[in-house]
Design a protein around this motif. Structure first.
Motif, PDB file in Angstrom:
ATOM      1  N   ASP A 171       0.929  -1.110  -0.015  1.00 23.25           N
ATOM      2  CA  ASP A 171      -0.016   0.014  -0.001  1.00 23.25           C
ATOM      3  C   ASP A 171       0.822   1.234   0.117  1.00 23.25           C
ATOM      4  OD1 ASP A 171      -2.423  -1.626  -0.150  1.00 23.25           O
ATOM      5  OD2 ASP A 171      -2.802  -1.488   1.853  1.00 23.25           O
ATOM      6  N   ASP A 172       1.795   1.162   0.732  1.00 24.25           N
ATOM      7  CA  ASP A 172       2.907   2.488   0.803  1.00 24.25           C
ATOM      8  C   ASP A 172       3.466   2.719  -0.583  1.00 24.25           C
ATOM      9  OD1 ASP A 172       2.306   2.748   3.512  1.00 24.25           O
ATOM     10  OD2 ASP A 172       4.172   1.674   4.213  1.00 24.25           O
ATOM     11  N   ARG A 173       3.980   1.555  -1.174  1.00 25.29           N
ATOM     12  CA  ARG A 173       4.550   1.547  -2.570  1.00 25.29           C
ATOM     13  C   ARG A 173       3.547   2.118  -3.528  1.00 25.29           C
ATOM     14  NH1 ARG A 173       6.849  -3.044  -0.577  1.00 25.29           N
ATOM     15  NH2 ARG A 173       5.449  -4.410  -1.759  1.00 25.29           N
ATOM     16  N   ALA A 174       2.140   1.656  -3.507  1.00 22.63           N
ATOM     17  CA  ALA A 174       1.236   2.125  -4.239  1.00 22.63           C
ATOM     18  C   ALA A 174       0.974   3.757  -4.277  1.00 22.63           C
ATOM     19  CB  ALA A 174      -0.240   1.441  -4.178  1.00 22.63           C
ATOM     20  N   ARG A 175       0.945   4.063  -3.013  1.00 25.06           N
ATOM     21  CA  ARG A 175       0.793   5.497  -2.712  1.00 25.06           C
ATOM     22  C   ARG A 175       1.881   6.216  -3.094  1.00 25.06           C
ATOM     23  NH1 ARG A 175      -1.822   3.840   1.968  1.00 25.06           N
ATOM     24  NH2 ARG A 175       0.182   3.377   3.235  1.00 25.06           N
ATOM     25  N   GLU A 176       2.932   5.735  -2.927  1.00 25.88           N
ATOM     26  CA  GLU A 176       4.290   6.463  -3.445  1.00 25.88           C
ATOM     27  C   GLU A 176       4.352   6.687  -4.925  1.00 25.88           C
ATOM     28  OE1 GLU A 176       8.979   5.814  -3.426  1.00 25.88           O
ATOM     29  OE2 GLU A 176       7.911   5.361  -1.583  1.00 25.88           O
ATOM     30  N   LYS A 177       3.823   5.729  -5.545  1.00 23.42           N
ATOM     31  CA  LYS A 177       3.570   5.707  -7.167  1.00 23.42           C
ATOM     32  C   LYS A 177       2.657   6.693  -7.510  1.00 23.42           C
ATOM     33  CE  LYS A 177       3.437   2.544 -10.834  1.00 23.42           C
ATOM     34  NZ  LYS A 177       3.322   1.310 -11.574  1.00 23.42           N
ATOM     35  N   GLN A 178       1.492   6.772  -6.983  1.00 26.31           N
ATOM     36  CA  GLN A 178       0.525   7.759  -7.301  1.00 26.31           C
ATOM     37  C   GLN A 178       0.891   9.056  -7.003  1.00 26.31           C
ATOM     38  OE1 GLN A 178      -2.981   7.275  -4.554  1.00 26.31           O
ATOM     39  NE2 GLN A 178      -4.284   8.083  -6.204  1.00 26.31           N
ATOM     40  N   LEU A 179       1.538   9.339  -5.911  1.00 22.53           N
ATOM     41  CA  LEU A 179       2.243  10.792  -5.754  1.00 22.53           C
ATOM     42  C   LEU A 179       3.261  11.062  -6.625  1.00 22.53           C
ATOM     43  CD1 LEU A 179       2.295  10.654  -1.764  1.00 22.53           C
ATOM     44  CD2 LEU A 179       1.070  12.025  -2.979  1.00 22.53           C
ATOM     45  N   ASP A 180       4.118  10.133  -7.059  1.00 20.63           N
ATOM     46  CA  ASP A 180       5.132  10.380  -8.008  1.00 20.63           C
ATOM     47  C   ASP A 180       4.349  10.777  -9.570  1.00 20.63           C
ATOM     48  OD1 ASP A 180       7.192  10.004  -6.647  1.00 20.63           O
ATOM     49  OD2 ASP A 180       7.816   8.125  -7.395  1.00 20.63           O
ATOM     50  N   SER A 181       3.336  10.189  -9.745  1.00 21.17           N
ATOM     51  CA  SER A 181       2.552  10.506 -11.220  1.00 21.17           C
ATOM     52  C   SER A 181       1.952  11.804 -10.889  1.00 21.17           C
ATOM     53  CB  SER A 181       1.627   9.337 -11.477  1.00 21.17           C
ATOM     54  OG  SER A 181       0.723   9.428 -10.402  1.00 21.17           O
ATOM     55  N   LEU A 182       1.365  12.100  -9.667  1.00 22.87           N
ATOM     56  CA  LEU A 182       0.820  13.411  -9.752  1.00 22.87           C
ATOM     57  C   LEU A 182       2.050  14.610  -9.500  1.00 22.87           C
ATOM     58  CD1 LEU A 182      -1.654  12.969  -6.631  1.00 22.87           C
ATOM     59  CD2 LEU A 182      -2.444  13.462  -9.098  1.00 22.87           C
ATOM     60  N   TYR A 183       2.975  14.497  -9.024  1.00 18.06           N
ATOM     61  CA  TYR A 183       4.175  15.384  -9.139  1.00 18.06           C
ATOM     62  C   TYR A 183       4.427  15.510 -10.488  1.00 18.06           C
ATOM     63  CZ  TYR A 183       8.458  17.697  -7.827  1.00 18.06           C
ATOM     64  OH  TYR A 183       9.578  18.407  -7.473  1.00 18.06           O
ATOM     65  N   PHE A 184       4.676  14.433 -11.135  1.00 17.44           N
ATOM     66  CA  PHE A 184       4.949  14.509 -12.610  1.00 17.44           C
ATOM     67  C   PHE A 184       3.887  15.239 -13.434  1.00 17.44           C
ATOM     68  CE2 PHE A 184       5.113  12.930 -16.963  1.00 17.44           C
ATOM     69  CZ  PHE A 184       6.504  13.370 -17.380  1.00 17.44           C
ATOM     70  N   ALA A 185       2.690  15.017 -13.115  1.00 21.05           N
ATOM     71  CA  ALA A 185       1.535  15.660 -13.967  1.00 21.05           C
ATOM     72  C   ALA A 185       1.829  17.291 -13.562  1.00 21.05           C
ATOM     73  CB  ALA A 185       0.244  15.239 -13.491  1.00 21.05           C
ATOM     74  N   ILE A 186       2.131  17.645 -12.423  1.00 21.26           N
ATOM     75  CA  ILE A 186       2.162  19.149 -11.941  1.00 21.26           C
ATOM     76  C   ILE A 186       3.435  19.861 -12.581  1.00 21.26           C
ATOM     77  CG2 ILE A 186       2.185  20.413  -9.912  1.00 21.26           C
ATOM     78  CD1 ILE A 186       0.215  18.805  -8.644  1.00 21.26           C
TER      79      ILE A 186
END
Length: 149
Positions: A129-144
């Motif tokens: 779950d932590d890794r999935a959240r981190e991946k999601q945050l990375d993709s949001l950061y990249f989108a921004i």
């Protein structure tokens, strides 16, 4: 009768008369049993003492490093995964460290997330779950920001 301090200490620790006699090289019937009676302690329960917990065994097999991480001094599988056997099962050191840090078992595998290979310091691991959240945050950061964090 005066009770020997070393006998009294081991009696209070819950050792059996025979174990104390072996350790201190004294007669269990002449020295230990009378001391137990004089101290008013019940007879030791027969059988083996409960085994240490997996967490207790974990702390005996780690050593801190100069850079704030911990390394495993115990058994490693052929693949190099640090771990130990407890209760008839193999537990990875990463899983135990995650449980110590978070108070619960990890979802899926617990893996080091601090960037240091084979680190076993509690708090330096992420579960599925932590890794999935981190991946999601990375993709949001990249989108921004258009670049990875």
């Amino acid at each position: 009768m005066n009770v020997r301090a070393d006998v009294a200490e081991l009696l209070r620790a819950g050792l059996s008369d025979r174990a104390i006699a072996r350790q201190l090289n004294v007669d269990p019937k002449k020295t230990v049993a009378p001391a137990r009676a004089q101290l008013g302690l019940p007879k030791a329960k027969p059988g083996r003492k409960p085994a240490a917990s997996a967490e207790d065994l974990f702390w005996k097999r780690v050593k801190p490093t100069a850079d704030g991480h911990m390394e495993w001094t115990g058994y490693r599988t052929e693949e190099g995964t640090p771990g130990l056997k407890h209760g008839g099962r193999f537990h990875t050191a990463y899983r135990i460290a995650f449980r110590i840090a978070h108070g619960q078992d990890p979802w899926g595998y617990a893996l080091p997330s601090c960037g240091r290979d084979h680190c076993v310091k509690p708090g330096h691991h992420a579960d599925r779950d932590d890794r999935a959240r981190e991946k999601q945050l990375d993709s949001l950061y990249f989108a921004i920001f258009g670049q990875s964090a």
